[in-house]
Scaffold this motif. Structure first.
Motif, mmCIF file in Angstrom:
data_model
loop_
_atom_site.group_PDB
_atom_site.id
_atom_site.type_symbol
_atom_site.label_atom_id
_atom_site.label_comp_id
_atom_site.label_asym_id
_atom_site.label_seq_id
_atom_site.Cartn_x
_atom_site.Cartn_y
_atom_site.Cartn_z
ATOM 1 N N SER A 36 0.837 -1.193 0.000
ATOM 2 C CA SER A 36 0.000 0.000 0.000
ATOM 3 C C SER A 36 0.878 1.251 0.000
ATOM 4 O O SER A 36 2.053 1.197 0.382
ATOM 5 C CB SER A 36 -0.948 0.015 1.208
ATOM 6 O OG SER A 36 -0.249 -0.221 2.413
ATOM 7 N N TYR A 38 0.820 5.628 0.821
ATOM 8 C CA TYR A 38 0.153 6.693 1.564
ATOM 9 C C TYR A 38 0.757 8.044 1.206
ATOM 10 O O TYR A 38 1.979 8.185 1.096
ATOM 11 C CB TYR A 38 0.274 6.455 3.079
ATOM 12 C CG TYR A 38 -0.258 5.103 3.467
ATOM 13 C CD1 TYR A 38 0.566 3.985 3.461
ATOM 14 C CD2 TYR A 38 -1.611 4.919 3.758
ATOM 15 C CE1 TYR A 38 0.065 2.721 3.746
ATOM 16 C CE2 TYR A 38 -2.114 3.668 4.057
ATOM 17 C CZ TYR A 38 -1.273 2.576 4.039
ATOM 18 O OH TYR A 38 -1.774 1.324 4.319
ATOM 19 N N HIS A 40 1.173 11.916 2.487
ATOM 20 C CA HIS A 40 1.128 12.620 3.749
ATOM 21 C C HIS A 40 1.563 14.065 3.572
ATOM 22 O O HIS A 40 2.729 14.345 3.292
ATOM 23 C CB HIS A 40 2.022 11.935 4.794
ATOM 24 C CG HIS A 40 1.839 12.452 6.175
ATOM 25 N ND1 HIS A 40 2.796 12.329 7.163
ATOM 26 C CD2 HIS A 40 0.800 13.105 6.755
ATOM 27 C CE1 HIS A 40 2.349 12.876 8.284
ATOM 28 N NE2 HIS A 40 1.139 13.346 8.054
ATOM 29 N N LYS A 44 -1.311 16.959 8.384
ATOM 30 C CA LYS A 44 -2.592 16.340 8.041
ATOM 31 C C LYS A 44 -2.540 14.836 8.283
ATOM 32 O O LYS A 44 -1.476 14.267 8.530
ATOM 33 C CB LYS A 44 -2.931 16.615 6.575
ATOM 34 C CG LYS A 44 -3.242 18.070 6.266
ATOM 35 C CD LYS A 44 -3.889 18.185 4.887
ATOM 36 C CE LYS A 44 -4.452 19.563 4.663
ATOM 37 N NZ LYS A 44 -5.174 19.670 3.358
ATOM 38 N N ALA A 45 -3.703 14.218 8.228
ATOM 39 C CA ALA A 45 -3.759 12.769 8.352
ATOM 40 C C ALA A 45 -3.204 12.123 7.086
ATOM 41 O O ALA A 45 -3.506 12.579 5.973
ATOM 42 C CB ALA A 45 -5.203 12.321 8.566
ATOM 43 N N PRO A 46 -2.394 11.078 7.212
ATOM 44 C CA PRO A 46 -1.976 10.342 6.017
ATOM 45 C C PRO A 46 -3.200 9.831 5.258
ATOM 46 O O PRO A 46 -4.242 9.556 5.848
ATOM 47 C CB PRO A 46 -1.146 9.189 6.589
ATOM 48 C CG PRO A 46 -0.636 9.697 7.904
ATOM 49 C CD PRO A 46 -1.768 10.546 8.433
ATOM 50 N N LEU A 48 -4.553 7.061 2.208
ATOM 51 C CA LEU A 48 -4.305 5.890 1.369
ATOM 52 C C LEU A 48 -4.518 6.252 -0.089
ATOM 53 O O LEU A 48 -5.593 6.758 -0.455
ATOM 54 C CB LEU A 48 -5.253 4.766 1.785
ATOM 55 C CG LEU A 48 -5.226 3.480 0.972
ATOM 56 C CD1 LEU A 48 -3.925 2.711 1.221
ATOM 57 C CD2 LEU A 48 -6.431 2.602 1.326
ATOM 58 N N TYR A 51 -3.762 0.489 -2.682
ATOM 59 C CA TYR A 51 -3.756 -0.693 -1.824
ATOM 60 C C TYR A 51 -3.683 -1.948 -2.679
ATOM 61 O O TYR A 51 -3.999 -1.919 -3.869
ATOM 62 C CB TYR A 51 -4.981 -0.713 -0.893
ATOM 63 C CG TYR A 51 -6.313 -0.899 -1.608
ATOM 64 C CD1 TYR A 51 -6.985 0.193 -2.155
ATOM 65 C CD2 TYR A 51 -6.893 -2.155 -1.723
ATOM 66 C CE1 TYR A 51 -8.198 0.031 -2.808
ATOM 67 C CE2 TYR A 51 -8.099 -2.332 -2.368
ATOM 68 C CZ TYR A 51 -8.745 -1.238 -2.910
ATOM 69 O OH TYR A 51 -9.945 -1.405 -3.565
ATOM 70 N N TYR A 89 4.697 7.261 1.422
ATOM 71 C CA TYR A 89 5.226 6.110 2.137
ATOM 72 C C TYR A 89 4.626 4.825 1.587
ATOM 73 O O TYR A 89 3.418 4.758 1.348
ATOM 74 C CB TYR A 89 4.878 6.188 3.629
ATOM 75 C CG TYR A 89 5.526 7.329 4.358
ATOM 76 C CD1 TYR A 89 4.911 8.572 4.411
ATOM 77 C CD2 TYR A 89 6.759 7.172 4.976
ATOM 78 C CE1 TYR A 89 5.502 9.630 5.074
ATOM 79 C CE2 TYR A 89 7.359 8.227 5.644
ATOM 80 C CZ TYR A 89 6.727 9.454 5.683
ATOM 81 O OH TYR A 89 7.321 10.501 6.342
ATOM 82 N N GLY A 99 3.967 -4.418 11.440
ATOM 83 C CA GLY A 99 3.875 -3.428 10.376
ATOM 84 C C GLY A 99 5.235 -2.937 9.940
ATOM 85 O O GLY A 99 6.177 -2.899 10.733
ATOM 86 N N PHE A 101 6.953 0.174 7.208
ATOM 87 C CA PHE A 101 6.814 1.263 6.248
ATOM 88 C C PHE A 101 8.162 1.515 5.584
ATOM 89 O O PHE A 101 9.217 1.152 6.122
ATOM 90 C CB PHE A 101 6.388 2.559 6.943
ATOM 91 C CG PHE A 101 4.954 2.575 7.409
ATOM 92 C CD1 PHE A 101 4.625 2.175 8.695
ATOM 93 C CD2 PHE A 101 3.942 2.989 6.562
ATOM 94 C CE1 PHE A 101 3.309 2.194 9.136
ATOM 95 C CE2 PHE A 101 2.621 3.014 6.990
ATOM 96 C CZ PHE A 101 2.312 2.604 8.270
ATOM 97 N N GLY A 103 10.962 4.388 4.251
ATOM 98 C CA GLY A 103 11.465 5.573 4.925
ATOM 99 C C GLY A 103 10.830 6.871 4.473
ATOM 100 O O GLY A 103 11.028 7.912 5.101
ATOM 101 N N MET B 103 -3.877 -6.316 9.028
ATOM 102 C CA MET B 103 -2.945 -5.264 8.657
ATOM 103 C C MET B 103 -2.625 -5.301 7.157
ATOM 104 O O MET B 103 -1.480 -5.098 6.765
ATOM 105 C CB MET B 103 -1.648 -5.413 9.468
ATOM 106 C CG MET B 103 -0.805 -4.176 9.492
ATOM 107 S SD MET B 103 0.575 -4.222 10.681
ATOM 108 C CE MET B 103 0.741 -5.875 11.196
ATOM 109 N N GLY B 110 -6.314 9.100 11.671
ATOM 110 C CA GLY B 110 -6.611 10.328 12.390
ATOM 111 C C GLY B 110 -5.558 11.384 12.089
ATOM 112 O O GLY B 110 -4.597 11.127 11.366
#
Lengths: 110, 119
Positions: A36, A38, A40, A44-46, A48, A51, A89, A99, A101, A103, B103, B110
């Motif tokens: 997935s 993202y 950002h 603010k909120a990341p 999506l 996916y 990301y 999880g 991610f 970098g 996941m 948020g």
């Protein structure tokens, strides 16, 4: 779990296409079709944007596309726009259920 | 509309504790796995912890295991993160995120709450 490897920065002019790579291992990116991406914007909120390697959520412009070859996934933004300037990301499902991610890649629109 | 609202951040001394909350609305909370992800100043996203819909599956990053505890209250549509023995390196924005599957990916996030660990 080591972080996935992304370039620190990528830039392009409006209207151009850019591609961000995300390299992992057979325990994450190479082993599952659950990559997935993202977007950002600072403060603010990341969000999506891709996916399951190449699917776009509703509302994400079709200039965003994803692909995967072996243990490297890629996000391509075609027809780059000023509002695409953000940090991006990648993430992947992993064999140890932890999880992970990348970098992060800062995209600059020149 | 899906909303995730974090709270509980603030300035705390090293070694002390803090409890973060995430209030969820706009989706079936008790059918969804939930996670905490953080971003330290100038750094990238780091997965912290996740919990399945029924709390049967829980996971932690090695960096917080033994110090942080994730929990949820499905009756209150709320997710929590109890953070003990805080270190300066725990300073970060903490985001809660709704997951698909346990996941597979995070479809909603948020805006985050800032935790600063400093004397």
């Amino acid at each position: 779990q080591s972080a996935l490897t992304q370039p620190a920065s990528v830039s392009g002019s409006p209207g151009q296409s850019i591609t961000i790579s995300c390299t992992g291992t057979s325990s994450d990116v190479g082993g599952y079709n659950y990559v997935s991406w993202y977007q950002h914007h600072p403060g603010k909120a990341p969000k999506l944007v891709i996916y399951d390697v190449s699917n776009r959520p509703s509302g994400v412009p079709d200039r965003f596309s994803g692909s995967k070859s072996g243990s490297t996934a890629s996000l391509t933004i075609s027809g780059l726009q000023a509002e695409d300037e953000a940090d991006y990301y990648c993430s992947s499902y992993t064999s140890n259920s932890k999880g992970v991610f990348g970098g992060g890649t800062k995209v600059t629109v020149l | 509309e899906v909303q995730l609202v974090e709270s509980g951040g603030g300035l705390v001394q090293p070694g002390r504790s803090l409890r973060l909350s995430c209030a969820a609305s706009g989706f079936t909370f008790d059918h969804s796995a939930m996670h905490w992800v953080r971003q330290a100043p100038g750094k990238g996203l780091e997965w912290v912890s996740g919990i399945s819909w029924n709390s049967a599956s829980i996971g932690y990053a090695d960096s917080v295991k033994g110090r942080f505890t994730v929990s949820r209250d499905n009756a209150k549509n709320s997710l929590y993160l109890q953070m003990n023995s805080l270190r300066p390196e725990d300073t970060a924005f903490y985001y809660c995120a709704k997951a698909v599957g346990f996941m597979y990916y995070f479809d909603y996030w948020g805006h985050g709450t800032l935790v600063t660990v400093s004397s």
